[in-house]
Design an enzyme around this catalytic site. Structure first.
Site, PDB file in Angstrom:
ATOM      1  N   THR A   1       7.297 -10.251  87.013  1.00  0.00           N
ATOM      2  CA  THR A   1       6.705 -10.595  88.296  1.00  0.00           C
ATOM      3  C   THR A   1       5.421  -9.815  88.531  1.00  0.00           C
ATOM      4  OG1 THR A   1       8.919 -10.988  89.182  1.00  0.00           O
ATOM      5  CG2 THR A   1       7.145 -10.659  90.786  1.00  0.00           C
ATOM      6  N   GLU A   2       4.321 -10.538  88.828  1.00  0.00           N
ATOM      7  CA  GLU A   2       3.019  -9.939  89.137  1.00  0.00           C
ATOM      8  C   GLU A   2       2.543  -8.968  88.053  1.00  0.00           C
ATOM      9  OE1 GLU A   2       1.526 -11.291  91.489  1.00  0.00           O
ATOM     10  OE2 GLU A   2       3.133 -12.222  92.624  1.00  0.00           O
ATOM     11  N   LEU A   3       2.948  -9.226  86.821  1.00  0.00           N
ATOM     12  CA  LEU A   3       2.596  -8.391  85.654  1.00  0.00           C
ATOM     13  C   LEU A   3       3.042  -6.942  85.814  1.00  0.00           C
ATOM     14  CD1 LEU A   3      -0.926  -9.600  84.430  1.00  0.00           C
ATOM     15  CD2 LEU A   3       1.324 -10.424  83.797  1.00  0.00           C
TER      16      LEU A   3
ATOM     17  N   TRP B   1      -0.883  -6.351  88.573  1.00  0.00           N
ATOM     18  CA  TRP B   1      -2.240  -6.891  88.587  1.00  0.00           C
ATOM     19  C   TRP B   1      -2.778  -7.047  90.008  1.00  0.00           C
ATOM     20  CZ3 TRP B   1      -2.285 -12.700  86.605  1.00  0.00           C
ATOM     21  CH2 TRP B   1      -1.497 -13.499  87.434  1.00  0.00           C
TER      22      TRP B   1
END
Length: 409
Positions: free
Chosen positions: A146-148, A300
Site C-alpha cells: 500500500t502506497e509503496l 511515496w
C-alpha cells in the site's frame, strides 16, 4: 539492459457515508453507495476506459515491445465488479495480451504491514485470490505494498510470503548519493530484489504535467525523452511509478496528457537505447548492485516520503490503534461475511489519510482527495462507524461463545 518500467496504482476506497453519533447501534451499514458508484463511473469515463483503450492500442501497435504493470487494490476490484464491469473487462483484455503484469498487494489497500504480520498475510492472500478469480487464474509474481510503504521488516515478511521482488519509493534520505535507476536487494533479505521509483521523472508526469507555474511547463514528449537520454549509460532501469488516475482525472484530458502518453513509447524506442519491461522482467534480467537499508518505513507520499500522511497525528493514531485492537476478535468471526467485509474496508488507508492535519507543503493535495471539510470531520465520522463496528463484533463474539457452549452441552 536499459529499460523503462511503467507501473500504475489503481485504487478507489469505499467511502463512509455521513454517519452520526445517534446512528451507533442502530445503523450497521457504513458505506456511501451513491458516492462510491458515482465516483467510480466518473473515473471510469475520464481515466480507466480511455487509458486502457490507449494502452491496448500501444501494445498492439508496438507488437508487445511496450509493456506496463498495474496493482489493482481488492476494494477497487470489488467496485469494478459492482459498478463498472466494463472497466474490469478492459483490464482483462489488457492482461490477455501477455504484456501487462499484475502485482500483488493488500486486499483492503491497508496499512496492516505496520501492525500485524498475520493480518498482512491474510490481506495479501485475499488479494491474490481476487486476482485469480477475475483474471483467469493469474498469479502475481511481484509485490507492491500500500502506497509503496516499505521497510527492512516489511521486506522480510514479503519474502516469507513467496515474493522475490518488491516496489518502493526512491526516497532521497534512503538513497543518499545513490541512484534509483538500478536494481537493489533488501538489506534484511538479500534474495528479495527492490525496484525504486524515480520520483523526479515520475512526478513530472503525475503532478507537474499541467502546472503552468512549473519552470519546465509545458512537458513535451521531446523534452521528456531528452531527460531520459541524459541518464548515465551505466544506470540500467528507469522506474516510472504513479497513480493510474493521473491520466484524465488528476491531469485532465484537455491538458494533453493522453496525447503525451500516446506519443511517448515510440519516441523513447526511436530516440534512446531504452526498451520497456514489466517489474518481473526488470528483476529477472537486472543485476542488483547493492543492498538498500530501510530501517524506518518509507512511502511515496508527500515531501517527507514517510508515514505521516496516515499516522502523523493523534487522531490518526487513535483510530488506527482502536481498529487493530479488534483483530483477534474478528479472526473468531471468519464465517460472518458482513463483519469480514467491513473489517477489510475499514482498514483502507484512505480513511486515515483524510484525517491528516498537514496544512503547509502538502495540505492542498490532502484536501483535494478528501470528501470531508476538515480532518476532524473525517475522524469523527470514522470513529462513529468504528464504534458501531466494535459493538457488532462484541455481540457476534458473545453469540458465538454462547452457541459453542450450547453445542458442548
Amino acid at each position: 539492459m536499459r529499460t523503462i518500467c511503467f507501473y500504475f496504482q489503481v485504487h478507489q476506497p469505499y467511502r463512509i457515508k455521513p454517519y452520526r453519533f445517534f446512528d451507533i447501534g442502530e445503523d450497521h451499514y457504513y458505506w456511501d453507495d451513491y458516492s462510491n458508484r458515482s465516483i467510480m463511473r466518473k473515473v471510469a469515463q475520464k481515466c480507466y476506459l480511455p487509458m486502457n483503450k490507449l494502452l491496448l492500442e500501444l501494445i498492439r501497435e508496438h507488437e508487445g515491445r511496450f509493456k506496463v504493470a498495474f496493482s489493482i487494490s481488492g476494494v477497487c476490484l470489488d467496485q469494478f465488479e459492482a459498478y463498472a464491469p466494463d472497466v474490469l473487462d478492459s483490464f482483462r483484455e489488457l492482461v490477455a495480451t501477455g504484456h501487462v503484469e499484475l502485482l500483488a498487494e493488500t486486499d483492503g489497500h491497508a496499512l496492516s504491514a505496520l501492525k500485524s504480520k498475520v493480518e498482512f498475510s491474510r490481506m495479501v492472500e485475499r488479494h491474490s485470490a481476487k486476482i485469480a478469480k477475475h483474471f483467469h487464474g493469474y498469479t502475481p509474481k511481484t509485490f507492491r505494498n500500500t502506497e509503496l510503504i516499505y521497510s527492512d521488516k516489511i521486506g522480510e515478511m514479503v519474502y516469507d510470503m513467496g515474493y522475490s521482488t518488491i516496489l518502493t519509493e526512491g526516497a532521497k534520505h534512503i538513497l543518499g548519493w545513490k541512484s534509483p535507476n538500478f536494481v537493489y536487494t533488501a538489506a534484511s533479505q538479500p534474495k528479495l530484489k527492490v525496484l525504486l521509483k524515480n520520483f523526479q521523472l515520475s512526478d513530472d508526469i503525475a503532478f507537474r504535467f499541467s502546472n503552468k507555474t512549473w519552470p519546465d511547463y509545458p512537458l513535451t514528449v521531446d523534452k521528456f525523452v531528452n531527460w531520459i537520454r541524459e541518464i548515465p549509460a551505466e544506470q540500467e532501469t528507469l522506474n516510472l511509478f504513479m497513480d493510474y488516475e493521473t491520466f484524465g482525472e488528476h491531469q485532465w484530458a484537455d491538458s494533453g496528457i493522453f496525447e503525451f502518453m500516446r506519443a511517448l513509447p515510440a519516441a523513447i524506442m526511436r530516440d534512446t537505447s531504452f526498451t520497456f519491461s514489466t517489474p518481473a522482467e526488470v528483476a529477472e534480467h537486472g543485476k542488483p548492485i547493492a543492498p538498500i537499508q530501510v530501517p524506518v518505513p518509507i512511502s511515496w507520499a508527500d515531501e517527507e516520503r514517510d508515514l505521516t500522511a496516515w499516522l502523523g497525528n493523534d487522531l490518526q493514531n487513535e483510530a488506527f490503534t482502536k481498529l487493530y485492537e479488534l483483530e483477534e476478535d474478528v479472526k473468531l468471526l471468519a464465517d460472518d461475511y458482513d463483519i469480514q467485509r467491513d473489517w477489510t474496508y475499514l482498514q483502507t488507508s484512505d480513511h486515515f489519510y483524510y484525517m491528516c492535519t498537514k496544512f503547509f507543503s502538502d495540505g492542498d493535495i490532502h484536501a483535494y482527495f478528501s470528501p470531508y471539510d476538515t480532518p476532524y470531520d473525517a475522524f469523527i465520522n470514522y470513529m462513529n462507524a468504528l464504534s458501531d463496528f466494535i459493538l457488532r463484533v462484541k455481540r457476534a463474539k458473545k453469540a458465538l461463545a454462547k452457541a459453542k457452549a450450547e453445542t458442548d452441552l
